[in-house]
Design a protein around this motif. Sequence first.
Motif, PDB file in Angstrom:
ATOM      1  N   ILE A 113       0.828  -1.209   0.000  1.00  0.00           N
ATOM      2  CA  ILE A 113       0.000   0.000   0.000  1.00  0.00           C
ATOM      3  C   ILE A 113       0.865   1.263   0.000  1.00  0.00           C
ATOM      4  O   ILE A 113       0.660   2.173  -0.811  1.00  0.00           O
ATOM      5  CB  ILE A 113      -0.940   0.021   1.228  1.00  0.00           C
ATOM      6  N   THR A 114       1.856   1.314   0.885  1.00  0.00           N
ATOM      7  CA  THR A 114       2.610   2.574   0.991  1.00  0.00           C
ATOM      8  C   THR A 114       3.485   2.814  -0.237  1.00  0.00           C
ATOM      9  O   THR A 114       3.665   3.962  -0.635  1.00  0.00           O
ATOM     10  CB  THR A 114       3.489   2.633   2.252  1.00  0.00           C
ATOM     11  N   PHE A 133       0.885   4.056  -2.860  1.00  0.00           N
ATOM     12  CA  PHE A 133       0.156   5.305  -2.612  1.00  0.00           C
ATOM     13  C   PHE A 133       0.932   6.354  -1.816  1.00  0.00           C
ATOM     14  O   PHE A 133       0.391   7.411  -1.524  1.00  0.00           O
ATOM     15  CB  PHE A 133      -1.177   4.986  -1.923  1.00  0.00           C
ATOM     16  N   ASN A 134       2.173   6.050  -1.418  1.00  0.00           N
ATOM     17  CA  ASN A 134       2.986   7.065  -0.750  1.00  0.00           C
ATOM     18  C   ASN A 134       4.341   7.282  -1.415  1.00  0.00           C
ATOM     19  O   ASN A 134       4.670   8.382  -1.827  1.00  0.00           O
ATOM     20  CB  ASN A 134       3.222   6.707   0.724  1.00  0.00           C
TER      21      ASN A 134
END
Lengths: 272, 297
Positions: B24-25, B28-29
């Motif tokens: 996820i990171t 999306f980061n």
Amino acid sequence: MKKAASVLRYVILTLGALIMILPFFWMLSTSLKTQPETVQIPPVWIPKQLQWGNYVEAFKAAPFARYFVNSVIVTTVTTVGQLFTSILAAFAFSKLHFWGRNLVFMIFLGTMMIPGEMLIIPNFVTLSNMHLVNTYGALILPWLASFFTVFTLRQTFNSVPDQTYYAAKIDGASDWRFLWHILVPMSKSTITAVTVLQVIGSWNAFMWPLIVTNDENMRTLPVGLQAFTTDAGTNYALLMAASTFVIIPMVIVYIFLQKYIIAGISNSGLKG
Amino acid sequence: MLNEKPTVKSTIKGWLYLLPMLVITITFNIYPIIKSFLMSFYTKYDFYNDIVSAYGFSNFTYLWNDPDFHLAVRNTLVFVIGVVPLNIIISLAIALLLNKIKFLAGAFRTIYFLPFVTSTVAIAQVWNWIYHSDYGLLNYLLGLVGVNPINWLNDPKWAMPALIIMSIWKGLGFNIVLFLVGLNNINTRYYQAAEIDGANAWRQFTNVTLPLLSPITFLVTVNGVIGSFKVFDEIFALFQGSSGPSKSALTIVYYLYEKFYTEWKYGIAAASGVVLFFLILFVTLIQLWYSRKHVHY
């Protein structure tokens, strides 16, 4: 002298509290007025007859039921998912020894400096390439991990002595078992605190849901309320009724779980 | 001790535990961080197909020459300077008072903190109504003490003060809680010692409370400055989806939103995000440098 100082303290604090509470009071009061009462001067503090019908009318005036369901789904899935990924990662950072651990940790610590608003544009492009704009996927996916939560949980896991971990291992518990049956229950209050803060954050989130939903059916409550302001026009009684039911769920959460919210914020203060 | 040295097996296990968060990171980061820096140099960009046909500095020169962006930077700074110091002074004062009382202290804290948990969008509708020039509660109350009605939300002169007042009201509780933690951590022996030395209440405040509270004050300041630099929701909701009368509440994030969402100028929007990042970094570094000298840990 001492007595006078004490009285003065209560006077100031009460005045301040009145200012803090006044907008809430005014919202409730307006939401229960007839239209002419809302624009009466001098203002009507408590309406003659409480117009509970305003709530029904406001609720029907826009698909608030749908917005409400959307908000509940997004908040629940985001919170549970984020908690799951964060607990696993925090455990690895706190109790496991592996190559690259410190490097990864430092990199993530560094990313916390970046304003989240910067990420909106590339994330929007990514999600529209995945054809996820206007779906729950877009509302939820980017928030399924939070390094802030990982960081907070790691601090708590660190405060559980390593001996507990080794003792459990000697007793034959797997890492997985240790994590979910010992470490997580031992860290219950921090986990509750981050959960409540996350629920409040998700429920109130505005900019991201605004950007990734233009289909009315996918709006969350805050975005739906913002859209409703145009329809409500100058009908302030309806607008205040709608604002009330966006605010109420979190006020209830707050009243019941205040202890954990305050503890969560206090903790973040102690670390800094 | 067991498990001290990383092995191949423990490394695989460690990374498996990190995996869900990493997926996820990174998507999306981490990736978007790199991407948004790159995007600020895209001068011809087809976002439907994610194809870049030209790079350059023209997004930054555009910002340099755009009066709207200058206005956004200026408004953001005015907002930060208007909100942060006042918020700190008021919340510290309230925390000091709360710290001295026992009866009802909990109830007061509950009330002061309440705005923090409420939706910004919803409460901004309430403030919008309170600020109403003809029927608003605020003008009525001011009228009682002889102040002429103020056109809070439609007069460019008053839009920013209106935004600042609402933001301070909303943010007080958070800082009060942090200051209360700080005050609780101060050992009462310091006050006893000061009392023996004959220090009056004011001297005790300046020579004991303030220095010992400085780590919290520093945290609250840094938090407040970063948060205020990124103000958006409050503006969008208070001014009903606009940046205020004659853009008087146009801030950097609002500018970013407009360029990105309404004008589809992705490169320029990304560049304004990069400027925001460096502004925040710069201001935070100054605060860190200052804290080295003046914060007592």
